[in-house]
Structure formats: C-alpha cells, structure tokens
Design an enzyme around this catalytic site. Structure first.
Site, PDB file in Angstrom:
ATOM      1  N   GLY A  38      -4.369  -4.591  -4.120  1.00 24.12           N
ATOM      2  CA  GLY A  38      -5.371  -3.577  -4.470  1.00 24.12           C
ATOM      3  C   GLY A  38      -4.630  -2.335  -4.902  1.00 24.12           C
ATOM      4  O   GLY A  38      -4.070  -1.634  -4.076  1.00 24.12           O
ATOM      5  N   HIS A  39      -4.570  -2.094  -6.190  1.00 24.56           N
ATOM      6  CA  HIS A  39      -3.857  -0.926  -6.699  1.00 24.56           C
ATOM      7  C   HIS A  39      -4.872   0.140  -7.106  1.00 24.56           C
ATOM      8  O   HIS A  39      -5.651  -0.054  -8.030  1.00 24.56           O
ATOM      9  CB  HIS A  39      -2.969  -1.308  -7.894  1.00 24.56           C
ATOM     10  CG  HIS A  39      -1.782  -2.109  -7.477  1.00 24.56           C
ATOM     11  ND1 HIS A  39      -0.977  -2.783  -8.357  1.00 24.56           N
ATOM     12  CD2 HIS A  39      -1.247  -2.343  -6.259  1.00 24.56           C
ATOM     13  CE1 HIS A  39      -0.006  -3.394  -7.688  1.00 24.56           C
ATOM     14  NE2 HIS A  39      -0.161  -3.146  -6.420  1.00 24.56           N
ATOM     15  N   ASP A  76       0.811  -1.222   0.000  1.00 27.10           N
ATOM     16  CA  ASP A  76       0.000   0.000   0.000  1.00 27.10           C
ATOM     17  C   ASP A  76       0.845   1.272   0.000  1.00 27.10           C
ATOM     18  O   ASP A  76       0.465   2.272   0.599  1.00 27.10           O
ATOM     19  CB  ASP A  76      -0.965   0.018   1.208  1.00 27.10           C
ATOM     20  CG  ASP A  76      -1.886  -1.174   1.188  1.00 27.10           C
ATOM     21  OD1 ASP A  76      -2.334  -1.535   0.092  1.00 27.10           O
ATOM     22  OD2 ASP A  76      -2.137  -1.754   2.264  1.00 27.10           O
ATOM     23  N   LYS A  92       1.748   2.290  -4.987  1.00 24.80           N
ATOM     24  CA  LYS A  92       2.405   1.819  -6.216  1.00 24.80           C
ATOM     25  C   LYS A  92       1.511   1.994  -7.432  1.00 24.80           C
ATOM     26  O   LYS A  92       1.989   2.344  -8.508  1.00 24.80           O
ATOM     27  CB  LYS A  92       2.789   0.327  -6.089  1.00 24.80           C
ATOM     28  CG  LYS A  92       3.830   0.049  -5.034  1.00 24.80           C
ATOM     29  CD  LYS A  92       4.176  -1.420  -4.967  1.00 24.80           C
ATOM     30  CE  LYS A  92       3.035  -2.288  -4.488  1.00 24.80           C
ATOM     31  NZ  LYS A  92       2.587  -2.045  -3.109  1.00 24.80           N
ATOM     32  N   GLN A 144       2.157  -5.835  -3.201  1.00 24.53           N
ATOM     33  CA  GLN A 144       2.551  -5.872  -1.785  1.00 24.53           C
ATOM     34  C   GLN A 144       3.888  -5.120  -1.595  1.00 24.53           C
ATOM     35  O   GLN A 144       4.239  -4.316  -2.434  1.00 24.53           O
ATOM     36  CB  GLN A 144       2.611  -7.314  -1.247  1.00 24.53           C
ATOM     37  CG  GLN A 144       1.250  -8.003  -1.176  1.00 24.53           C
ATOM     38  CD  GLN A 144       0.840  -8.706  -2.459  1.00 24.53           C
ATOM     39  OE1 GLN A 144       1.650  -9.322  -3.125  1.00 24.53           O
ATOM     40  NE2 GLN A 144      -0.415  -8.614  -2.815  1.00 24.53           N
TER      41      GLN A 144
HETATM   42  P1  IMP Z   1      -2.328 -12.628   2.136  1.00 16.63           P
HETATM   43  O1  IMP Z   1      -1.436 -12.100   1.069  1.00 16.63           O
HETATM   44  O2  IMP Z   1      -3.781 -12.401   1.869  1.00 16.63           O
HETATM   45  O3  IMP Z   1      -2.003 -14.033   2.510  1.00 16.63           O
HETATM   46  O4  IMP Z   1      -2.036 -11.765   3.465  1.00 16.63           O
HETATM   47  C1  IMP Z   1      -0.785 -11.822   4.141  1.00 16.63           C
HETATM   48  C2  IMP Z   1      -0.415 -10.465   4.693  1.00 16.63           C
HETATM   49  O5  IMP Z   1      -0.112  -9.601   3.618  1.00 16.63           O
HETATM   50  C3  IMP Z   1      -1.510  -9.769   5.485  1.00 16.63           C
HETATM   51  O6  IMP Z   1      -0.914  -8.983   6.483  1.00 16.63           O
HETATM   52  C4  IMP Z   1      -2.166  -8.880   4.461  1.00 16.63           C
HETATM   53  O7  IMP Z   1      -2.825  -7.790   5.060  1.00 16.63           O
HETATM   54  C5  IMP Z   1      -0.953  -8.451   3.688  1.00 16.63           C
HETATM   55  N1  IMP Z   1      -1.250  -8.075   2.294  1.00 16.63           N
HETATM   56  C6  IMP Z   1      -1.521  -8.891   1.260  1.00 16.63           C
HETATM   57  N2  IMP Z   1      -1.719  -8.197   0.139  1.00 16.63           N
HETATM   58  C7  IMP Z   1      -1.538  -6.912   0.461  1.00 16.63           C
HETATM   59  C8  IMP Z   1      -1.563  -5.701  -0.302  1.00 16.63           C
HETATM   60  O8  IMP Z   1      -1.772  -5.676  -1.509  1.00 16.63           O
HETATM   61  N3  IMP Z   1      -1.323  -4.554   0.389  1.00 16.63           N
HETATM   62  C9  IMP Z   1      -1.042  -4.554   1.709  1.00 16.63           C
HETATM   63  N4  IMP Z   1      -0.999  -5.649   2.464  1.00 16.63           N
HETATM   64  C10 IMP Z   1      -1.240  -6.822   1.835  1.00 16.63           C
HETATM   65 MG    MG Z   2      -2.788  -1.826  -1.984  1.00 14.60          MG
END
Ligand code: IMP
Ligand code: MG
Length: 469
Positions: free
Chosen positions: A89-90, A62, A65, A270
């Site tokens: 989520g972009h 977040d 990007k 991420q």
């Molecule tokens: P997962 O990727 O859904 O397995 O989540 C693992 C960790 O990564 C958690 O803390 C999520 O909140 C975090 N996470 C996954 N995708 C994103 C993203 O796009 N932005 C921010 N945090 C993310």
């Molecule tokens: Mg995001």
C-alpha cells in the site's frame, strides 16, 4: 561498528564521473542532437550510464516509500515494480488527493512516465482492474503508460482463501490475507498460473480447472467452502480481457529503453525485514524485498544498477506478527492519537517503536545502500528525549546484528542511547538549514548509523513537504 558500508557500490566499473553527468543529462533531454554516426555510439555509451535507481525499504515496510518514489519519479522515465503484490500500500498525496496504490507503480501519478509491473510481481487481475478503474475515476490517465509482464504469476481466489485459513491457525504470520504467500508458493512449486496463461483463454480454463479441483480438496480439509470453477473462470477471463492491452515482454521493453538512455526507478515494496531470505522469518512476506529482488523481478542485470536508495522512518513500525525489538506502547499510542500509523492496505494499527540502528545497519549492508531518505521526521515533533537503539542484549551478550532466529530476536533487549528532541513543528521546513538543530543532528546521526549518505528528509505527507539535500 562492524558494518560501516564503506564499499557499498558493487559495480564500480560502471560508474561515470560527475563531470560527465551534465553532458549526459543534456543529451538525454535533447535526443535529437545525439549524432547517429560512430560518435553517436560514443555518446550512447555515456547515456547507458544514466542512474538506474533501486529504492528499498530498510525496516518492516511502510517506511513512506510511496512518497519518496513519487518525488524521485520526477527525475526518471520508467518506474518498475519487481516483487510483492497487492499486499503493498503506497500512499501518495498529490494536490490534496490521497492515492493508495497497491499494484500499480507510484509513477502513474506523473505525466509521461511509463509504469511497469515486472515478472517478479504476483498479480490479482481482478484487483488490478479495480485499481485501474479507481485511478481513472480520480482523473489519472492509464493507457500506453502501463505495461504488465506476461511472466508475472497470478493470485487466484484459492490463494486468498488458503491465506485466510492459515491465518486462523497456530503459527499465524499476521498477513494481509491477499493470497501472496500461497501464490508465491505455487510459483516455487512450479504449479502457478501466469499472465501469459490468462492471455490464452482455453489454456487458462484448462489449467484453472485442475488447480481448482486440487485446491478445493485442500480447502474442504481445512473446513472452508470450495470455490466454483465457472465463477472464477468467468471473472478472471473478463479481467484478463481488460488487461490484455498492457501485457507484454517487459524484460525486452526495459532493455530497449535502457539502450535508448532511459532511466529506471525500481520501486521496492515492503521492507528489508519482510524479505523471504533476510527478514525475520517466518514473519515475512514471500518475495525478495531487498535490492537483489529488483534484478530477478525485472530481468535487468546487476551491472545496470547505478545506485540504491534506502528509505527509513525516523522511528520503527510494523504491521503483522513477529518481533519488533524496540516496540513501545506509549509511542504507539501517541502516533495513533495523532491519526498516524494505520496500515494503508488493511487499516490495521501499526505497531510502533524507537529507531533501530541494529536493524537498519544490517539493511544497509544487505541492500548496498548508497543514499538514505528519512521519512516521518515530523512524527517526533513532540517527543523529547528520543531514543535510538544502538545494540541488542541477548542472554547477557551484546549483539550488533539481528539474530536469524525468530525466538532469539524476540528475546533481544534493546540498548538505547537518548538524544534531545526539537519540541516544535517542522513541516514548514523546505531546506535542511530550516530544520531545528536537534532535528538536523538526529537525521545525520541516523543516516550515519545506517551507513548511507543522507539525501532526503520528509517532514509531512505531501509532495512538497520534502527536503532534498
Ligand atoms: P503478506 O505479504 O500478506 O503475506 O504478509 C506477510 C507479512 O508482511 C505480514 O506481517 C504483513 O503485515 C507484512 N506486509 C505485507 N505487505 C506489507 C506492506 O506493504 N507494508 C507493511 N507490511 C506488509
Ligand atoms: Mg505501505
């Protein structure tokens, strides 16, 4: 400072001189004037060296990007996702419309850009079809501009259910519950289903049936409802049919495109501290979010990469569990009151804290950051003084790098430096010189701490609210 990032470019031999750049750009812009004889090979040699850019998040995801990718896309031909899934989520704001992209690269919002979902991505085909339909409804063209790797793994309903079940138990991660961890788990265990399976209905159904029998046993043992093979088979094959026109060998596509002098932007999802190897394990996602992931997740070798751009917020945020050493409840409250810092995928409130130079310096090293883009600077408009974490204190010892162990990281006390704020709104600034002097000093200092050259500053969510240095 132990890591000043002075030797960050890994592949110096591939670099071209600045003097050659205008010629290269000219040739690329006018492909017809490239001679096809022996001298053509000479020019093609230059064209090979167009900048392929890896873009990564330097914090906990977040970082903004989506917007930086959108700005960089104007100067590239192809945008590729190499890892993650619809956990990402972009957010991109264009002509007053807000687009939140989850699986499709942000380049889709620009004309004549090709978007590739690489082999390293995990794809929920039903979610991808929904995303395509949603974008079409907003008037975005999706046709020959989208390519999907046949090697990418699939996220199936049992992955999501397993993710949900694990999140109900002790040791939860705070995931997005999109099934990402279990899908990558199957990939590593060599029991995953891939896009190529989905393209062969009989093969897919057979493999799916076996997987559902196995996973239903696990789900029942966890107290969850079993899932129906027939329903999943039907919905997935229907989604597969819709995705078929886009599926191809994206590795070959990317290599051929590079041979034609096309430039590629590798869109990271991420952030560095969610990386499965380098992040704050176990509170991480299940892919390599760092620069190396761009190679493995697309089949483009390291020596074809020209630069790495790191994106970082002017402060820190994190969604999900795990340590955030500079977390500050008051700062979080202020952002949330301003309507900022809510997750784009899950809507969760993001945890917020001060800029963490220990973490970002480490991210600079791991990713080999050449340039830094600083986002959300306007978020600090009303904050004075501003704190910057320049070290950690753990059991009386000073640390300059984040410890590997999650408990140790959680026990780290930040060591802060305070700098002056600017106490004014900056979102009208379009040139670096239009920023207040305190803001200029702040971003220069952050990029110095992170070990990269400052190349962009974002002062608001819209495309135009960007200062390119
Ligand atoms: P997962 O990727 O859904 O397995 O989540 C693992 C960790 O990564 C958690 O803390 C999520 O909140 C975090 N996470 C996954 N995708 C994103 C993203 O796009 N932005 C921010 N945090 C993310
Ligand atoms: Mg995001």
């Amino acid at each position: 400072m132990p890591f000043n990032g002075s030797s960050r470019r890994l592949f110096i031999g591939r670099k071209i001189s600045c003097a050659a750049m205008p010629l290269t750009y000219y040739l690329w812009a006018s492909p017809d004037c490239v001679p096809k004889d022996a001298s053509g090979k000479f020019f093609a040699h230059f064209r090979f060296h167009m900048a392929n850019t890896i873009l990564v998040g330097m914090q906990w995801g977040d970082e903004g990007k989506g917007k930086i990718i959108d700005v960089l896309t104007a100067r590239t031909d192809i945008v590729v996702r190499s890892q993650g899934g619809n956990n990402a989520g972009h957010t991109v704001i264009h002509r007053g419309l807000k687009y939140v992209l989850h699986l499709i690269p942000s380049g889709i919002l620009r004309h004549r850009k090709i978007c590739v979902i690489g082999n390293g991505v995990v794809i929920d085909p039903v979610a991808l079809v929904t995303e395509i339909d949603g974008l079409r409804r907003l008037g975005v063209n999706i046709d020959k501009n989208l390519l999907i790797s046949d090697c990418a793994h699939l996220v199936l309903p049992y992955h999501r259910l397993l993710d949900e079940q694990r999140e109900l138990r002790r040791g939860r991660i705070g995931t997005t519950k999109r099934g990402i961890g279990p899908a990558y788990g199957d990939k590593a265990a060599r029991t995953g289903l891939r896009v190529s399976d989905l393209m062969q209905p009989i093969v897919f159904s057979k493999k799916l049936q076996a997987k559902i029998v196995e996973n239903n046993r696990i789900l029942q043992a966890l107290g969850a409802k079993p899932i129906s093979f027939r329903d999943v088979n039907e919905t997935y094959l229907a989604a597969g049919k819709k995705l078929r026109p886009y599926v191809t060998n994206t590795v070959v596509y990317l290599h051929r495109a590079m041979d034609r002098g096309k430039q590629i932007l590798f869109e990271g999802a991420q952030g560095t501290f969610l990386d499965i190897d380098h992040g704050t394990y176990p509170y991480v996602t299940s892919s390599n979010t760092t620069a190396g992931g761009a190679c493995t997740g697309t089949g483009v070798p390291p020596h074809r990469m020209d630069r790495v751009v790191g994106v970082m917020k002017a402060y820190s945020t994190r969604v999900g569990d795990g340590a955030l050493p500079t977390e500050d409840a008051q700062l979080a409250q202020m952002f949330h009151n301003l309507g900022r810092e809510f997750g784009a995928t899950t809507g969760r409130k993001r945890r917020c804290g001060w800029f963490d130079a220990v973490a970002t310096r480490y991210a600079g090293m791991i990713n080999g950051i050449d340039e830094v883009a600083i986002t959300n600077l306007d978020g600090l408009d009303q904050v004075d003084p501003i704190r910057i974490c320049v070290g950690y204190q753990l059991h009386g010892k000073r640390l300059d790098v984040p410890p590997c162990d999650a408990t140790q990281l959680a026990n780290c006390e930040p060591v802060y430096e305070e700098v002056a704020g600017w106490n004014t709104s900056i979102n009208r600034a379009r040139k670096f010189s239009q920023l207040p002097s305190a803001a200029r000093k702040y971003v220069r200092y952050l990029s110095e701490l992170a070990g990269g050259k400052l190349s962009m500053v974002s002062v608001g969510p819209a495309r135009g609210e960007t200062i390119v240095l």
